[in-house]
Design an enzyme around this catalytic site. Structure first.
Site, mmCIF file in Angstrom:
data_model
loop_
_atom_site.group_PDB
_atom_site.id
_atom_site.type_symbol
_atom_site.label_atom_id
_atom_site.label_comp_id
_atom_site.label_asym_id
_atom_site.label_seq_id
_atom_site.Cartn_x
_atom_site.Cartn_y
_atom_site.Cartn_z
ATOM 1 N N ASP A 1 4.746 13.803 14.883
ATOM 2 C CA ASP A 1 4.021 12.531 14.978
ATOM 3 C C ASP A 1 3.896 11.841 13.612
ATOM 4 O OD1 ASP A 1 2.395 14.676 14.344
ATOM 5 O OD2 ASP A 1 0.872 14.255 15.856
ATOM 6 N N ASP B 1 2.464 18.757 11.144
ATOM 7 C CA ASP B 1 2.016 17.734 12.093
ATOM 8 C C ASP B 1 1.279 16.621 11.326
ATOM 9 O OD1 ASP B 1 1.269 17.569 15.331
ATOM 10 O OD2 ASP B 1 -0.249 16.618 14.060
ATOM 11 N N HIS C 1 -5.403 22.082 16.790
ATOM 12 C CA HIS C 1 -6.789 21.590 16.696
ATOM 13 C C HIS C 1 -7.794 22.574 17.303
ATOM 14 C CE1 HIS C 1 -5.559 17.764 15.113
ATOM 15 N NE2 HIS C 1 -4.861 17.446 16.179
ATOM 16 N N HIS D 1 -1.451 15.195 12.030
ATOM 17 C CA HIS D 1 -2.902 15.415 11.998
ATOM 18 C C HIS D 1 -3.244 16.749 11.336
ATOM 19 C CE1 HIS D 1 -2.064 12.781 15.514
ATOM 20 N NE2 HIS D 1 -3.089 12.113 15.018
HETATM 21 ZN ZN LIG Z 1 -0.701 15.489 15.638
#
Ligand SMILES: [Zn+2]
Length: 343
Positions: free
Chosen positions: A285, A196, A160, A198
């Site tokens: 995740d 991932d 991120h 996200h």
């Molecule tokens: Zn994540």
């Protein structure tokens, strides 16, 4: 497969985060990395090595120098202001506000260099950030030296973090630093495959206008999932980078059938790009029991991810990203790696 790991991650502990109207203990906690390390050992994946210490030049190849130079000063400035607890921003320079001047207070500087309240500082945070970047670079060097694959057991994660901002538990974008390092070491093309849950908004931002680093993301649809403001299918890169960014946003409840189909399509685009090396942003995740995510992959699915990536037949660096179901994080993360080794 060799793993690189640093105990310094553990100093990044007890930090709080701003989520859903509350200041909560961070979901991104030291036990995550310790449980993965224990699983690496119990599965006999291979030796666990400490990182070599690097200077910050490699990080500054993908991050703005003033941003990297700010990170080690955050906690000392917070303490000097008489603060305790976690250093968390609360004001961000969004539309209509100025980003060409850096205010002097630590609160303003935390906001200036972040996009959310999810990357806070405690006393040991900088040492953990730096060691996580060292872990990625050391594991990258193993692949450069001829290992078919290596596992950078990074903590904190990185995907991120953008060229000049932190957020979402991420500070230095370890996968991006490693990808650029491979380029600087002579690789003509590098692919970052981000699995991932996200969207890796930081990675996308860093390489968005480049044709030499292909970025592929499989993730929760930003219409309903964090980080919300990037990760749509129509983001395909710009300028020279047009066509080298690929997003696969998927709805809540996505299970292996659809996720695996997206991975298959992604691997086709990856193979067509023909990179010299693949950097996998390895988040787990996507797991059905993850406390902050909404996909439905099972522990049996993770070895399939590793096997499919292995089929590409390319040198591969695995860089640890997210995964918050700590009871199963070791099984799932190492499951990808043993699947890659087809055992
Ligand atoms: Zn994540």
């Amino acid at each position: 497969m060799k793993t690189v790991f640093s105990p310094l991650h553990a100093g990044h502990s007890g930090q709080m985060e701003l989520m859903a109207g509350e200041i909560l203990p961070g979901f991104e906690k030291p036990s995550r990395a310790e449980i993965i390390k224990a699983r690496v050992e119990s599965e006999k994946l291979g030796p666990i090595l400490p990182p070599d210490v690097h200077d910050l030049q490699a990080a500054k190849r993908v991050h703005r120098a003033d941003y990297i130079d700010f990170l080690p000063t955050a906690w000392p400035k917070w303490e000097a202001a008489g603060r305790k607890g976690s250093a968390i921003p609360y004001t961000w320079p969004t539309r209509g506000l100025r980003t060409d001047v850096l205010p002097q207070t630590i609160d303003a500087q935390l906001g200036f260099y972040s996009f959310d309240g999810g990357a806070s500082f405690v006393k040991g945070t900088w040492d953990a950030i730096k060691s996580s970047c060292d872990v990625a670079l050391t594991a990258a060097a193993l692949v450069k030296a001829g290992e078919r694959a290596a596992f950078a057991l990074c903590r904190p994660p990185g995907h991120h973090a953008g060229s000049a901002f932190m957020g979402g538990y991420c500070y230095i974008n370890n996968a991006a630093v490693a990808a650029q390092w491979f380029r600087d070491q002579g690789a003509a093309r590098v692919t970052i495959l981000d699995v991932d849950y996200h969207h890796g908004n930081g990675t996308q931002e860093i390489f968005y206008d480049r044709a030499d680093v292909q970025v592929i993301n499989l993730h929760g649809d930003p219409m309903t999932e964090y980080p919300f403001f990037l990760g749509h299918a129509d983001e395909r890169g710009e300028g020279a980078g047009e066509g080298f960014n690929h997003n696969y946003p998927m709805p809540f409840g996505t299970a292996w059938e659809d996720w695996g189909a997206a991975l298959e399509d992604a691997c086709g685009k990856l193979a067509a790009f023909a990179p010299d090396v693949v950097v996998v942003s390895l988040g787990v995740d996507t797991f059905e029991k993850d406390p902050i995510s909404q996909f439905k992959l099972t522990s049996e699915d993770y070895p399939k991810i590793g096997r499919r990536i292995a089929k590409l037949g390319l040198p591969t660096l695995f860089v640890m990203e997210g995964g918050y179901a700590v009871d199963e994080i070791g099984i799932n993360a190492v499951g990808v790696l043993t699947g890659f080794e087809d055992r």
